[in-house]
Scaffold this active site. Structure first.
Site, PDB file in Angstrom:
ATOM      1  N   GLY A 141       0.821  -1.198   0.000  1.00 29.66           N
ATOM      2  CA  GLY A 141       0.000   0.000   0.000  1.00 29.66           C
ATOM      3  C   GLY A 141       0.856   1.250   0.000  1.00 29.66           C
ATOM      4  O   GLY A 141       2.048   1.218   0.294  1.00 29.66           O
ATOM      5  N   ALA A 179       8.379   5.709   7.327  1.00 29.50           N
ATOM      6  CA  ALA A 179       7.291   5.342   6.423  1.00 29.50           C
ATOM      7  C   ALA A 179       6.834   3.919   6.722  1.00 29.50           C
ATOM      8  O   ALA A 179       7.541   3.128   7.364  1.00 29.50           O
ATOM      9  CB  ALA A 179       7.746   5.460   4.972  1.00 29.50           C
ATOM     10  N   GLY A 235       4.386   0.675   4.824  1.00 25.21           N
ATOM     11  CA  GLY A 235       3.556   0.151   3.740  1.00 25.21           C
ATOM     12  C   GLY A 235       3.510  -1.355   3.836  1.00 25.21           C
ATOM     13  O   GLY A 235       4.558  -2.000   3.946  1.00 25.21           O
ATOM     14  N   CYS A 269       5.179   9.776  -0.599  1.00 22.56           N
ATOM     15  CA  CYS A 269       3.824   9.470  -0.111  1.00 22.56           C
ATOM     16  C   CYS A 269       2.773  10.430  -0.665  1.00 22.56           C
ATOM     17  O   CYS A 269       1.678  10.556  -0.116  1.00 22.56           O
ATOM     18  CB  CYS A 269       3.778   9.476   1.420  1.00 22.56           C
ATOM     19  SG  CYS A 269       4.978   8.347   2.159  1.00 22.56           S
TER      20      CYS A 269
END
Length: 215
Positions: free
Chosen positions: A69, A139, A141, A170
């Site tokens: 994602g 970050a 994901g 992002c």
């Protein structure tokens, strides 16, 4: 929980192949949950929500489309990546809760070094306030397959922050990125690893479970 640790730079396609094999084994019940600590050579990845307009260019780095994602991000030396391969069927089948737990691991890790990391509503990852405004320091994901997670988190320890200029990280052009070194915390990747292990244990592991380590 098993821990892999690599001290050399790991190419992205090879990392994906190894992760996918491990995820398959975890889903089959033949391997334990696994954390993988590593660094990549300089590269960009595009998540499932990436917009082409957010790729700026200007660096001769490869760009990989990936199933995690999120949008575009940069990976490179000096950034601690932890790929997190957990069977959520054995924990809690709640993706939002899992993401919040990963953010909590990052927040507790940063706290070890006197850095206040915070969540922001509507933005995944961990943020810090600086004299220049809010900046992203970590970050996140993930992807799930048969309720087994893979991909994971990245914390900026001492990467070349200029390299983030090759993309809109992002998709948030109004915010900058920072690192522990940029904030004056000149810690090593090993220091961060030790703090991460403590935080993962506190957030995810039963009290009677001991992590297994492998190089």
């Amino acid at each position: 929980m098993h821990i892999w640790r690599d001290t050399k730079l790991i190419d992205y396609p090879g990392a994906i192949a190894r992760m996918e094999a491990r995820v398959q084994a975890i889903a089959a019940g033949t391997a334990p949950d696994t954390l993988w600590f590593l660094e990549h050579p300089p590269l960009f990845t595009a998540g499932t929500s990436a917009h082409q307009d957010d790729y700026v260019g200007g660096f001769d780095f490869p760009v990989y489309e990936t199933g995690r994602g999120g949008q575009y991000t940069y990976h490179g030396p000096g950034q601690r990546i932890v790929y997190t391969m957990f069977d959520l069927k054995k924990r809690r089948r709640d993706v939002r809760c899992f993401v919040q737990d990963l953010e909590q691991v990052i927040i507790e890790t940063l706290h070890t070094f006197g850095v206040l990391g915070e969540r922001r509503a509507g933005r995944v990852g961990v943020w810090v306030d600086t004299p220049e405004g809010e900046k992203k320091i970590a970050a996140l994901g993930i992807r799930l397959r048969k309720w087994v997670s893979f991909h994971g988190i990245s914390i900026n320890v001492h990467p070349n922050l200029d390299h983030f200029g090759g993309v809109v990280p992002c998709g948030l052009a109004q915010y900058g990125v920072t690192s522990l070194h940029d904030l004056g915390q000149h810690v090593s990747l090993g220091d961060v690893d030790a703090a991460l292990e403590t935080a993962f244990k506190a957030v995810f592991m039963p009290q009677n479970e001991t992590p297994e380590r492998a190089i």
